[in-house]
Design a protein around this motif. Sequence first.
Motif, PDB file in Angstrom:
ATOM      1  N   PHE A  90     -46.409 -33.067 -13.155  1.00 59.87           N
ATOM      2  CA  PHE A  90     -46.410 -32.166 -12.009  1.00 59.87           C
ATOM      3  C   PHE A  90     -47.637 -32.454 -11.153  1.00 59.87           C
ATOM      4  O   PHE A  90     -48.746 -32.599 -11.663  1.00 59.87           O
ATOM      5  CB  PHE A  90     -46.420 -30.707 -12.483  1.00 59.87           C
ATOM      6  CG  PHE A  90     -46.160 -29.710 -11.395  1.00 59.87           C
ATOM      7  CD1 PHE A  90     -44.875 -29.343 -11.059  1.00 59.87           C
ATOM      8  CD2 PHE A  90     -47.210 -29.137 -10.688  1.00 59.87           C
ATOM      9  CE1 PHE A  90     -44.622 -28.428 -10.052  1.00 59.87           C
ATOM     10  CE2 PHE A  90     -46.978 -28.217  -9.688  1.00 59.87           C
ATOM     11  CZ  PHE A  90     -45.675 -27.865  -9.362  1.00 59.87           C
ATOM     12  N   LEU A 132     -47.353 -23.517 -13.666  1.00 63.57           N
ATOM     13  CA  LEU A 132     -46.195 -24.326 -13.282  1.00 63.57           C
ATOM     14  C   LEU A 132     -46.226 -25.688 -13.968  1.00 63.57           C
ATOM     15  O   LEU A 132     -45.177 -26.236 -14.313  1.00 63.57           O
ATOM     16  CB  LEU A 132     -46.150 -24.505 -11.762  1.00 63.57           C
ATOM     17  CG  LEU A 132     -45.705 -23.297 -10.942  1.00 63.57           C
ATOM     18  CD1 LEU A 132     -45.877 -23.588  -9.445  1.00 63.57           C
ATOM     19  CD2 LEU A 132     -44.261 -22.930 -11.246  1.00 63.57           C
ATOM     20  N   CYS A 133     -47.423 -26.231 -14.174  1.00 59.79           N
ATOM     21  CA  CYS A 133     -47.549 -27.538 -14.844  1.00 59.79           C
ATOM     22  C   CYS A 133     -46.954 -27.486 -16.245  1.00 59.79           C
ATOM     23  O   CYS A 133     -46.221 -28.393 -16.649  1.00 59.79           O
ATOM     24  CB  CYS A 133     -49.023 -27.952 -14.913  1.00 59.79           C
ATOM     25  SG  CYS A 133     -49.849 -28.087 -13.312  1.00 59.79           S
ATOM     26  N   LYS A 164     -39.060 -30.727 -18.858  1.00 58.61           N
ATOM     27  CA  LYS A 164     -38.911 -32.171 -19.070  1.00 58.61           C
ATOM     28  C   LYS A 164     -38.625 -32.495 -20.530  1.00 58.61           C
ATOM     29  O   LYS A 164     -37.811 -33.360 -20.840  1.00 58.61           O
ATOM     30  CB  LYS A 164     -40.188 -32.888 -18.628  1.00 58.61           C
ATOM     31  CG  LYS A 164     -40.308 -33.095 -17.126  1.00 58.61           C
ATOM     32  CD  LYS A 164     -39.873 -34.507 -16.780  1.00 58.61           C
ATOM     33  CE  LYS A 164     -40.201 -34.826 -15.335  1.00 58.61           C
ATOM     34  NZ  LYS A 164     -39.906 -36.242 -15.026  1.00 58.61           N
ATOM     35  N   PHE A 198     -43.000 -26.860 -16.139  1.00 65.82           N
ATOM     36  CA  PHE A 198     -42.262 -28.080 -15.801  1.00 65.82           C
ATOM     37  C   PHE A 198     -42.287 -29.066 -16.964  1.00 65.82           C
ATOM     38  O   PHE A 198     -41.322 -29.814 -17.170  1.00 65.82           O
ATOM     39  CB  PHE A 198     -42.834 -28.723 -14.534  1.00 65.82           C
ATOM     40  CG  PHE A 198     -42.220 -28.201 -13.266  1.00 65.82           C
ATOM     41  CD1 PHE A 198     -41.232 -28.920 -12.614  1.00 65.82           C
ATOM     42  CD2 PHE A 198     -42.607 -26.982 -12.742  1.00 65.82           C
ATOM     43  CE1 PHE A 198     -40.643 -28.433 -11.449  1.00 65.82           C
ATOM     44  CE2 PHE A 198     -42.032 -26.486 -11.580  1.00 65.82           C
ATOM     45  CZ  PHE A 198     -41.036 -27.217 -10.937  1.00 65.82           C
TER      46      PHE A 198
END
Length: 244
Positions: free
Chosen positions: A108, A150-151, A158, A154
């Motif tokens: 990200f 958010l990192c 993944k 995400f």
Amino acid sequence: MLFSSGDFSFLLTLSSLVSVFSFLMVALKIEAGRSCKGVSLRMMECYLAIFFFRLCAIVPFEGYLPFDKSGDWFYQTCEALGFCLAGTMVYFCRMRYAATYDPDTDNFQHHWLALGAAGLALIFHPNLNNFLPSDTSWAFAVYLESVAVLCQLFMFMKEGQAAPHTSHFLAAQALSKIMSFIFWASSFNELSTNPNHTIKAFVGNWVVCTQLVQLCVMGDFIYHYIRCIRQGIPVSQLLCSDNV
């Protein structure tokens, strides 16, 4: 109870304490397992910046400190410990256990988050310290913190699974932000220091809204986290199609 004088502002210190314990939990898990698998380095780098810039605002000045006696030293100590722990985990991911870290699932673009937070901080910042660099630093930390998770989210998407220790970390961060949100929502008028200014009149509202953004961003994750806990489902299966 030991470091508070019973004032409502201790809620801010308690928020920081919960956050620090969540970082300590992940650090101990990494060291015990000698693996950084499931941990987002980019999120930890964001938090390293968050703690650093917040310390720049609360160590030399008193404008953003809790009003009770925990603001004399305990709150600053918690934030300093958080900074050290975030730095330790960056070291683990980049050097000590770098072989166990997978950058392909942690891609990200966090520098855009930092740039966006910096831009907002320059425009919307309180003035409690009466020193522009310090006030901007505090606002930057608040804005970046609202989106740093958010990192990790995400990375979960993944990988298709959620690591238990980082899931518990995010849950603790959500609890911490709820406490922080309650505190600033109850005293946001103090952040809006110039009611006659077109922008500065709404700084307090903006700060509270950005903290609410983080809770909204994490809302779906927390819903499924609580659901897994209540039903006895391992949180590692939180992102499985049967549970989402």
